[in-house]
Scaffold this motif. Structure first.
Motif, mmCIF file in Angstrom:
data_model
loop_
_atom_site.group_PDB
_atom_site.id
_atom_site.type_symbol
_atom_site.label_atom_id
_atom_site.label_comp_id
_atom_site.label_asym_id
_atom_site.label_seq_id
_atom_site.Cartn_x
_atom_site.Cartn_y
_atom_site.Cartn_z
ATOM 1 N N ASN A 146 9.636 17.011 -9.318
ATOM 2 C CA ASN A 146 8.870 18.187 -9.700
ATOM 3 C C ASN A 146 8.012 17.937 -10.956
ATOM 4 O OD1 ASN A 146 8.254 20.963 -9.464
ATOM 5 N ND2 ASN A 146 9.673 21.419 -11.149
ATOM 6 N N PHE A 147 8.324 16.880 -11.697
ATOM 7 C CA PHE A 147 7.594 16.577 -12.940
ATOM 8 C C PHE A 147 6.138 16.236 -12.612
ATOM 9 C CE2 PHE A 147 6.888 13.203 -16.422
ATOM 10 C CZ PHE A 147 6.533 14.146 -17.366
ATOM 11 N N LEU A 148 5.217 16.809 -13.378
ATOM 12 C CA LEU A 148 3.792 16.550 -13.124
ATOM 13 C C LEU A 148 3.443 15.068 -13.243
ATOM 14 C CD1 LEU A 148 1.939 19.413 -15.018
ATOM 15 C CD2 LEU A 148 1.690 18.845 -12.601
ATOM 16 N N GLY A 149 4.085 14.414 -14.186
ATOM 17 C CA GLY A 149 3.869 12.975 -14.329
ATOM 18 C C GLY A 149 2.782 12.654 -15.340
ATOM 19 N N PRO A 150 2.779 11.397 -15.805
ATOM 20 C CA PRO A 150 1.888 11.007 -16.900
ATOM 21 C C PRO A 150 0.403 11.107 -16.590
ATOM 22 C CG PRO A 150 3.141 9.119 -16.061
ATOM 23 C CD PRO A 150 3.721 10.322 -15.417
ATOM 24 N N ALA A 151 0.000 10.728 -15.383
ATOM 25 C CA ALA A 151 -1.448 10.713 -15.098
ATOM 26 C C ALA A 151 -2.013 12.130 -15.087
ATOM 27 C CB ALA A 151 -1.711 10.027 -13.761
ATOM 28 N N ALA A 152 -1.295 13.054 -14.444
ATOM 29 C CA ALA A 152 -1.782 14.440 -14.383
ATOM 30 C C ALA A 152 -1.794 15.065 -15.789
ATOM 31 C CB ALA A 152 -0.907 15.265 -13.441
ATOM 32 N N ALA A 201 0.852 -1.197 0.000
ATOM 33 C CA ALA A 201 0.000 0.000 0.000
ATOM 34 C C ALA A 201 0.889 1.250 0.000
ATOM 35 C CB ALA A 201 -0.910 -0.001 1.226
ATOM 36 N N THR A 202 0.690 2.107 -1.000
ATOM 37 C CA THR A 202 1.544 3.298 -1.121
ATOM 38 C C THR A 202 0.751 4.579 -0.871
ATOM 39 O OG1 THR A 202 1.144 3.166 -3.488
ATOM 40 C CG2 THR A 202 3.260 2.327 -2.709
ATOM 41 N N ASP A 203 1.488 5.642 -0.621
ATOM 42 C CA ASP A 203 0.890 6.942 -0.308
ATOM 43 C C ASP A 203 0.710 7.746 -1.601
ATOM 44 O OD1 ASP A 203 0.224 9.415 0.556
ATOM 45 O OD2 ASP A 203 1.866 9.629 1.999
ATOM 46 N N PHE A 204 -0.539 7.980 -1.990
ATOM 47 C CA PHE A 204 -0.862 8.669 -3.247
ATOM 48 C C PHE A 204 -0.943 10.194 -3.103
ATOM 49 C CE2 PHE A 204 -2.427 5.997 -6.930
ATOM 50 C CZ PHE A 204 -1.876 4.813 -6.480
ATOM 51 N N GLN A 205 -0.588 10.713 -1.927
ATOM 52 C CA GLN A 205 -0.758 12.149 -1.671
ATOM 53 C C GLN A 205 -0.219 13.032 -2.813
ATOM 54 O OE1 GLN A 205 -2.279 13.567 0.923
ATOM 55 N NE2 GLN A 205 -1.756 15.683 0.388
ATOM 56 N N GLN A 206 1.039 12.799 -3.167
ATOM 57 C CA GLN A 206 1.660 13.653 -4.182
ATOM 58 C C GLN A 206 1.023 13.437 -5.564
ATOM 59 O OE1 GLN A 206 5.973 13.391 -4.953
ATOM 60 N NE2 GLN A 206 6.022 15.264 -3.747
ATOM 61 N N ILE A 258 -2.497 15.937 -9.759
ATOM 62 C CA ILE A 258 -3.766 15.958 -10.512
ATOM 63 C C ILE A 258 -4.463 17.295 -10.242
ATOM 64 C CG2 ILE A 258 -6.069 14.900 -10.747
ATOM 65 C CD1 ILE A 258 -4.046 12.917 -11.759
ATOM 66 N N ASP A 259 -4.487 17.701 -8.997
ATOM 67 C CA ASP A 259 -5.083 18.984 -8.593
ATOM 68 C C ASP A 259 -4.447 20.155 -9.325
ATOM 69 O OD1 ASP A 259 -7.038 18.494 -6.857
ATOM 70 O OD2 ASP A 259 -6.039 19.335 -5.089
ATOM 71 N N GLN A 260 -3.122 20.071 -9.470
ATOM 72 C CA GLN A 260 -2.346 21.150 -10.081
ATOM 73 C C GLN A 260 -2.802 21.482 -11.509
ATOM 74 O OE1 GLN A 260 1.719 20.105 -8.887
ATOM 75 N NE2 GLN A 260 2.411 21.732 -10.248
ATOM 76 N N VAL A 261 -3.334 20.495 -12.243
ATOM 77 C CA VAL A 261 -3.734 20.760 -13.632
ATOM 78 C C VAL A 261 -5.197 21.230 -13.728
ATOM 79 C CG1 VAL A 261 -2.041 19.113 -14.535
ATOM 80 C CG2 VAL A 261 -4.407 18.362 -14.229
ATOM 81 N N LYS A 262 -5.785 21.572 -12.594
ATOM 82 C CA LYS A 262 -7.174 22.039 -12.551
ATOM 83 C C LYS A 262 -8.100 21.083 -13.309
ATOM 84 C CE LYS A 262 -5.936 26.767 -11.756
ATOM 85 N NZ LYS A 262 -5.523 28.013 -12.322
ATOM 86 N N PRO A 263 -8.365 19.924 -12.707
ATOM 87 C CA PRO A 263 -9.128 18.897 -13.429
ATOM 88 C C PRO A 263 -10.639 19.132 -13.404
ATOM 89 C CG PRO A 263 -8.488 18.077 -11.276
ATOM 90 C CD PRO A 263 -7.958 19.476 -11.359
ATOM 91 N N TYR A 264 -11.030 20.281 -13.913
ATOM 92 C CA TYR A 264 -12.462 20.593 -13.992
ATOM 93 C C TYR A 264 -12.656 21.560 -15.154
ATOM 94 C CZ TYR A 264 -10.245 24.109 -11.045
ATOM 95 O OH TYR A 264 -9.357 25.026 -10.542
ATOM 96 N N LEU A 265 -13.879 21.600 -15.659
ATOM 97 C CA LEU A 265 -14.187 22.431 -16.820
ATOM 98 C C LEU A 265 -14.142 23.905 -16.456
ATOM 99 C CD1 LEU A 265 -15.192 21.368 -19.680
ATOM 100 C CD2 LEU A 265 -17.361 22.394 -19.031
ATOM 101 N N GLN A 266 -13.474 24.715 -17.263
ATOM 102 C CA GLN A 266 -13.456 26.159 -17.025
ATOM 103 C C GLN A 266 -14.173 26.835 -18.191
ATOM 104 O OE1 GLN A 266 -9.746 27.878 -15.369
ATOM 105 N NE2 GLN A 266 -8.894 25.846 -15.668
ATOM 106 N N ASN A 267 -15.288 27.422 -17.890
ATOM 107 C CA ASN A 267 -16.082 28.069 -18.936
ATOM 108 C C ASN A 267 -16.999 29.077 -18.253
ATOM 109 O OD1 ASN A 267 -17.874 28.821 -20.937
ATOM 110 N ND2 ASN A 267 -17.949 26.770 -21.841
ATOM 111 N N LYS A 268 -16.697 30.384 -18.490
ATOM 112 C CA LYS A 268 -17.496 31.405 -17.794
ATOM 113 C C LYS A 268 -18.691 31.867 -18.628
ATOM 114 C CE LYS A 268 -13.912 33.044 -14.750
ATOM 115 N NZ LYS A 268 -12.570 33.511 -14.958
#
Ligand code: SF4
Ligand code: SF4
Ligand code: FES
Length: 314
Positions: free
Chosen positions: A165-171, A103-108, A113-123
């Motif tokens: 520091n790399f965002l990584g593939p999933a993000a 079991a690993t720690d997924f915090q980072q 994922i949060d850093q790439v703003k994973p939600y629709l932005q449309n005003k």
């Protein structure tokens, strides 16, 4: 009879990880998770790992089998026994701290994922019903939407091993899901963010994440999509984009890479600090006699290469 060689570690009780072996005759059709469940339920109840759906949907059971990240519930255990080898080595996912055993720690991972703003932005004012998409528009993000956040790609990404520091593939795959979304209106801002150090251009194109991804999300292809959008949007004032453009320019001109020019063009002619950073590398190459020829000659059939560029409208 197979030997399951499992990496065990309880940071609260042990200073170092160790391997423990369990013998088990793999039943026909058993997945790696079925075998781990047998070991846990019949041999050692302290063995720790995550699981939930057992159907390659929830993404909980990511771990390493024989050195590569996989979903334990998707992998046939017998397929991990190769060339007469009777041992399967099971380890926790890489590039993450271990909480206990597998079991690993997924915090980072989640922070990125949060850093790439994973939600629709449309005003824009929403339509009366919903913001629709045509099947063709959805096709652009279809693959990225299949990600189940299992962390397999993150575990085996070579860049993350050396640069946290790399965002990584999933993000980055998640970022493409929104950059490619016809309803999202923040493409340029997103691409600018993703072009910063640690972003999409830091990927080394090794393709490991494509090999490991259990779904069609295949992050490297999504990263390529992002890079193409970056160039199309003209967000090119960064080392990665300049490197790509210099590469293309060189091949188009001579049919091969001008290795004297590409590093300088990638850094940027006015990037004094970046250019100075190249000096030690240049000196080392000189000492090892690995300096490319000063006069860069085109390949014999360079016209054929240039015809390919014309075909693609370059
Ligand atoms: S292709 Fe890029 S993101 Fe994927 S594993 Fe390699 S370096 Fe990491
Ligand atoms: S991109 Fe693939 S490997 Fe990476 S987290 Fe998503 S499903 Fe897992
Ligand atoms: S248990 Fe859900 S993906 Fe394996």
């Amino acid at each position: 009879m197979a030997k399951f060689r499992i990496k065990r570690y309880n940071p609260e009780k042990q200073s170092d990880p160790y391997y423990e072996e369990f013998d088990y005759d793999i039943p026909e059709g058993a997945t790696l998770l079925d075998c781990l469940n047998h070991i846990k339920w019949n041999m050692d109840g302290t063995l720790t790992y995550r699981m939930s759906c057992r159907s390659a949907i929830c993404g909980s059971c990511g771990m390493k089998g024989n050195g590569h990240a996989l979903l334990a519930c998707q992998k046939q255990a017998a397929h991990l026994l190769k060339d007469g080898n009777d041992t399967i080595t099971i380890e926790p996912l890489g590039n993450m701290p271990v909480i206990k055993d597998l079991a690993t720690d997924f915090q980072q991972f989640w922070e990125k994922i949060d850093q790439v703003k994973p939600y629709l932005q449309n005003k824009e004012k929403p339509p009366e019903l919903e913001r629709g998409q045509s099947p063709q528009q959805f096709k652009k993000i279809d693959d990225a939407t299949t990600c189940i956040m299992c962390g397999a790609c993150y575990s085996d990404c070579n860049v993350l091993e050396v640069d946290n520091n790399f965002l990584g593939p999933a993000a980055l795959a998640k970022a493409q899901r929104f950059v490619g979304d016809s309803r999202d209106k923040a493409t340029r801002e997103r691409i600018k963010e993703l072009s910063k150090p640690g972003g999409m251009w830091d990927c080394t194109h090794c393709g490991e994440c494509v090999e490991r991804c259990p779904k069609p999300a295949e992050p490297f292809y999504r990263i390529k999509d992002l890079m193409a959008v970056g160039l199309k949007e003209g967000v090119t004032n960064n080392v990665g984009a300049r490197h790509a453009l210099s590469f293309v320019k060189s091949v188009k001109h001579s049919g091969r890479l001008n290795e004297n020019k590409i590093p300088v063009e990638s850094m940027g002619y006015f990037n004094i600090k970046g250019l100075l950073d190249l000096v030690p590398v240049g000196l080392r190459m000189l000492l090892k006699m690995k300096i490319p020829p000063i006069i860069h000659k085109p390949v014999d059939d360079v016209k054929d290469v240039q015809r390919i560029f014309e075909e693609f409208g370059e």
